[in-house]
Design an enzyme around this catalytic site. Structure first.
Site, PDB file in Angstrom:
ATOM      1  N   HIS A 106      81.708  77.617  67.394  1.00 41.26           N
ATOM      2  CA  HIS A 106      81.553  79.071  67.431  1.00 41.26           C
ATOM      3  C   HIS A 106      80.067  79.414  67.358  1.00 41.26           C
ATOM      4  O   HIS A 106      79.349  78.893  66.499  1.00 41.26           O
ATOM      5  CB  HIS A 106      82.292  79.714  66.249  1.00 41.26           C
ATOM      6  CG  HIS A 106      82.377  81.200  66.336  1.00 41.26           C
ATOM      7  ND1 HIS A 106      83.219  81.838  67.210  1.00 41.26           N
ATOM      8  CD2 HIS A 106      81.710  82.174  65.658  1.00 41.26           C
ATOM      9  CE1 HIS A 106      83.074  83.143  67.064  1.00 41.26           C
ATOM     10  NE2 HIS A 106      82.167  83.371  66.126  1.00 41.26           N
ATOM     11  N   ASP A 142      89.969  82.492  64.690  1.00 39.44           N
ATOM     12  CA  ASP A 142      88.529  82.407  64.475  1.00 39.44           C
ATOM     13  C   ASP A 142      88.198  82.424  62.977  1.00 39.44           C
ATOM     14  O   ASP A 142      87.132  82.842  62.555  1.00 39.44           O
ATOM     15  CB  ASP A 142      87.774  83.514  65.220  1.00 39.44           C
ATOM     16  CG  ASP A 142      88.167  84.905  64.769  1.00 39.44           C
ATOM     17  OD1 ASP A 142      89.086  85.016  63.936  1.00 39.44           O
ATOM     18  OD2 ASP A 142      87.539  85.865  65.245  1.00 39.44           O
ATOM     19  N   CYS A 671      52.705  21.365 101.961  1.00 37.92           N
ATOM     20  CA  CYS A 671      53.147  20.874 100.651  1.00 37.92           C
ATOM     21  C   CYS A 671      54.204  19.783 100.768  1.00 37.92           C
ATOM     22  O   CYS A 671      54.299  18.906  99.911  1.00 37.92           O
ATOM     23  CB  CYS A 671      53.661  22.032  99.797  1.00 37.92           C
ATOM     24  SG  CYS A 671      54.885  23.059 100.610  1.00 37.92           S
TER      25      CYS A 671
END
Length: 866
Positions: A106, A142, A671
């Protein structure tokens, strides 16, 4: 917990993301229906994750719950409801249904300001404090027991959006930057909040959010001071971004800033952001602007009129709409090339149009690559050769200004004075590579795009192959036709091969023992390592670069490459082509100079995580010691003394031809050259005679001449070493059948050489010449195991070969030879798809093939319990 989320809006979306991040399972999302074809942000997030989404226009009808809606809700089996700032009136049948009930977010400090507009009333009533509350819902919906409350100050000019953006997001309360902490902690704070809600501070009375941070380990850069509230030391706006300081004096670099109105800018543009005057559009540009306005209107169908102030995202657009918008613009105006990031940097319509027009006019283009060339007219073309260090996307002189001359071995003349990198240049290059990997575009780039860049680079190398081959020829002495086919041709093939691997690098799923009733999933990820140092030799300058760099880049790493001091030019030309291909700054860095200085510092640098080296065994050992400082990953391709065994049952003419190639290919500077030939007694004399006959036909001369067979040795010191090698062979009693001398002409030319009667204890039987010297020893007829013992009696194990028509004999010998590569009835047959590397003192790790990728990747194992 199994959660049902009931809510809407971006806030609801953030609550949803946080709950999932915390490990909860959201079994259903209940939100509002689409509006004008636009889904609510909460719905978008849930649908993307495959979470069930229900879009109910209402939960009640005539004061009673709608049973179909309630039944749909109950079907998900939630254990707890979470309602983030829910504006719909939810029936108590739903609120009380889960066994744990419902909790509600809320937007006020309860019990003050109940109801849906609580946050508005906070401002209407002039409250000095705002906040939010999480509480258990009871019969009043609420009201109920409070679980948690947080509060914040309300500024005199705060709006509802200010409170949401600065505070009321799930983690918003934590995002303000506290400046009294070390730089590393600041960096962690900023990057930890990089997506939502963002780490913010106050600058000139305005809330500014920071995005894109990285630790800056360098000297304090030049910049304009910027006062930051709460910071004990002003920040610096630099060309790379905003530099801020921790309480330990160390630095953090911030890339982007976002203001309260949502506008985001590069931090480097802070002081110029408001100074940019609006462009006056031409008639043609106005037509383009109206086309774009129509495209925006088609996407933002819920907006009645697209005004200059219309914000793309605040009007409901998502990332998918960004792609659609850019594609529609491209379809109408192909000359206007925009990126996703451009939209995020200019979210309001007016700003977007200004940005688009600047791009169309070319005003936004990055600074063009500036290259100082040494240019030469040769080989029927103009050859342009960069000669400076390449660091962070730019060619620059070395920090201390030092240079050295690179020499044409065909005549001893100076080709160019090349920058000689210093320790400071190494630090700059590594820092650039690290930044590109950790915070740059390269680190964010998807694998397929990475592959596309590599394909483009391969195409550019192919377009410039004649120029590259010419440079390779004059810098290394390679015969032009060989340089074109092998030095450059195989380099192009290598980049194409590894470009194809970019999006095929995969991990695995692994079954593991499970402690019932739990279930576990274990999987692996292949990840790039980070900054890689690549140190290459002088015999195949570009090809050695390609063999290592292509795998390194395909894996997603960045690199700092040191070419051999005597052959830097094709590496620097490669740097130019990589920039033209679009590789981001810092991904590729090239440092010509001393191996003892640059190579050594790279090997021990704490920010380098991998070293790939090709060169001599003593140098490889030194690199391993240096790399041990921070336990870098290392791969080494070192010296060799490769045996070639020729049996009497071979095709003799083929063996002669291939045997000569095994020794004299690329002037013997190879190489895997056959360092020692073992020829069965019964054919020995005929073999030697045929070899000498063929040598006499070889043309020695200008490597750019297409008819030349044999070019100069790479550099003077190497020629002198080879002449000494031959003198040693003669002194020890070997028979010098042919050659052994310098050719009497300008440059560093040596005669192809043949020694016979070489005994196992002799120096030339044990050590590599790395030049055009054929060392021949007899072995008794039929003595297979004896010749194998002699062939393996070396500390090297790079390559080997055998010539015989007897396939059983050939396979038996291939199993017994202690070498990383065995050639049967051929030699020098390398391919980009076949792994290449040696055993014993010839090193470890592989170039080429899929195995090479693993040299530049690390494996992470992840186990999930569910």
């Amino acid at each position: 917990l199994k959660l049902a989320l009931i809510g809407q809006s971006i806030f609801g979306q953030e609550v949803y993301n946080k709950l999932r991040k915390e490990g909860h399972k959201v079994v259903g999302v209940f939100t509002v229906p689409d509006k004008n074809g636009q889904a609510d942000p909460l719905a978008l997030a849930a649908e993307k994750d495959g979470t069930p989404v229900f879009k109910f226009p209402k939960w009640r009808a005539k004061g009673k719950p709608i049973q179909e809606v309630v039944a749909a809700y109950k079907s998900v089996g939630a254990e707890l409801n979470v309602l983030p700032f829910c504006t719909q009136f939810i029936p108590m049948d739903v609120i009380d249904c889960p066994k744990h009930g419902s909790i509600i977010y809320h937007p006020s400090i309860l019990p003050r300001h109940r109801g849906a507009s609580a946050i508005n009333w906070t401002l209407i009533q002039g409250d000095k404090k705002a906040g939010f509350t999480i509480f258990w819902a009871d019969d009043g919906l609420d009201t109920g027991p409070i679980l948690l409350q947080r509060e914040c100050d309300v500024g005199q000019n705060d709006t509802v959006d200010d409170l949401y953006n600065r505070f009321l997001f799930p983690e918003g309360i934590k995002a303000m930057i506290s400046w009294d902490q070390p730089a590393a902690a600041l960096h962690n704070w900023i990057r930890g909040h990089d997506k939502v809600p963002g780490a913010w501070t106050t600058i000139n009375g305005q809330v500014v959010t920071f995005y894109g941070s990285s630790l800056l380990d360098a000297s304090v850069p030049a910049g304009q001071e910027l006062t930051i509230k709460g910071a004990s030391r002003p920040g610096l706006v630099t060309k790379n971004g905003l530099v801020v300081f921790g309480n330990d004096g160390k630095m953090v670099l911030v890339r982007n800033l976002q203001f309260e109105d949502g506008k985001m800018i590069p931090a480097s543009k802070y002081f110029s952001a408001d100074e940019t005057t609006a462009l006056e559009l031409t008639e043609e540009e106005k037509k383009i602007a109206e086309d774009i306005r129509a495209i925006w209107k088609g996407i933002l169908s819920n907006v009645a009129v697209i005004e200059d102030s219309t914000d793309f995202f605040k009007s409901g657009a998502s990332s998918m709409h960004v792609v659609r918008m850019l594609e529609e613009i491209k379809q109408k105006h192909s000359g206007l090339q925009l990126q996703n990031e451009d939209v995020y940097m200019a979210t309001k319509f007016a700003d977007f149009i200004q940005m688009a027009v600047r791009k169309l006019r070319g005003e936004d283009k990055e600074e063009e690559l500036v290259i100082d060339y040494v240019s030469k007219n040769m080989n029927n073309m103009t050859v342009n050769m960069p000669y400076q260090c390449f660091i962070n996307g730019k060619f620059i002189n070395s920090d201390d200004g030092k240079t050295y001359d690179t020499i044409n071995p065909a005549d001893g003349s100076v080709i160019a004075s090349v920058s000689s990198a210093s320790l400071a240049d190494v630090d700059k290059a590594v820092a650039a590579a690290k930044e590109a990997f950790e915070d740059g575009e390269w680190g964010r780039m998807n694998a397929r795009e990475r592959g596309r860049l590599m394909y483009r680079l391969a195409d550019l190398m192919e377009e410039h192959q004649e120029e590259l081959a010419t440079i390779e020829s004059i810098d290394s002495g390679a015969v032009y036709t060989l340089a074109l086919k092998t030095h450059i041709g195989m380099s192009v093939q290598t980049f194409r091969y590894f470009a194809g691997w970019c999006d095929k690098i995969q991990g695995a799923t692994i079954p593991i023992n499970q402690a019932r009733p739990n279930h576990n999933l274990t999987f692996t990820k292949k990840e790039p390592i980070g900054v890689c140092a690549i140190i290459i030799p002088w015999n195949y300058p570009l090809m050695m670069l390609a063999w290592k760099s292509a795998a390194c880049l395909a894996a997603g790493n960045t690199l700092v490459l040191k070419p051999a001091q005597v052959t830097p030019l094709t590496s620097l030309k490669f740097a130019e082509l990589s920039a033209k291909a679009g590789f981001p700054k810092g991904v590729i860095n090239i440092l010509p100079g001393s191996g003892g200085l640059v190579g050594q510092h790279l090997s021990e640098h704490p920010d380098v995580r991998k070293v790939g080296f090709t060169g001599s065994t003593p140098t490889g050992k030194q690199i391993m010691k240096s790399a041990a400082a921070n336990l870098k990953k290392v791969s080494l391709e070192l010296g060799g003394k490769s045996p070639l065994i020729i049996f009497s049952d071979c095709e003799l003419d083929r063996a002669v031809k291939m045997g000569m190639g095994a020794v004299y290919f690329n002037k013997g500077e190879n190489c895997i050259a056959a360092g020692r030939l073992f020829v069965e007694e019964s054919i020995h004399d005929e073999f030697v005679r045929k070899v000498v006959e063929e040598i006499k036909k070889m043309k020695i001369g200008d490597p750019l001449d297409r008819s030349t067979d044999h070019g100069p040795q790479n550099h003077k010191a190497h020629l002198e070493k080879l002449l000494q090698y031959c003198e040693t062979g003669v002194k020890e009693g070997a028979t010098l059948v042919y050659g052994g001398r310098q050719v009497h002409r300008p440059g560093f030319f040596m005669e192809p050489t043949v020694f016979t009667d070489v005994e196992d204890h002799m120096y030339i039987a044990q050590e590599e010449s790395f030049g055009p010297v054929m060392v021949i020893s007899k072995f008794k007829n039929g003595d297979i195991d004896g010749v194998l013992r002699r062939a393996n009696a070396t500390e090297y194990g790079l390559a080997s070969g055998v010539f015989t028509k007897d396939i059983n004999k050939a396979l038996y010998i291939s199993e017994k030879l202690e070498a990383g590569t065995v050639f049967i009835n051929t030699y020098n047959k390398t391919d980009v798809a076949a792994p290449f590397g040696g055993f014993k003192l010839s090193g470890f790790g592989k170039d080429l093939g899929e195995e090479a990728l693993h040299e530049y990747l690390r494996t992470k194992a992840i186990t999930v319990e569910y």
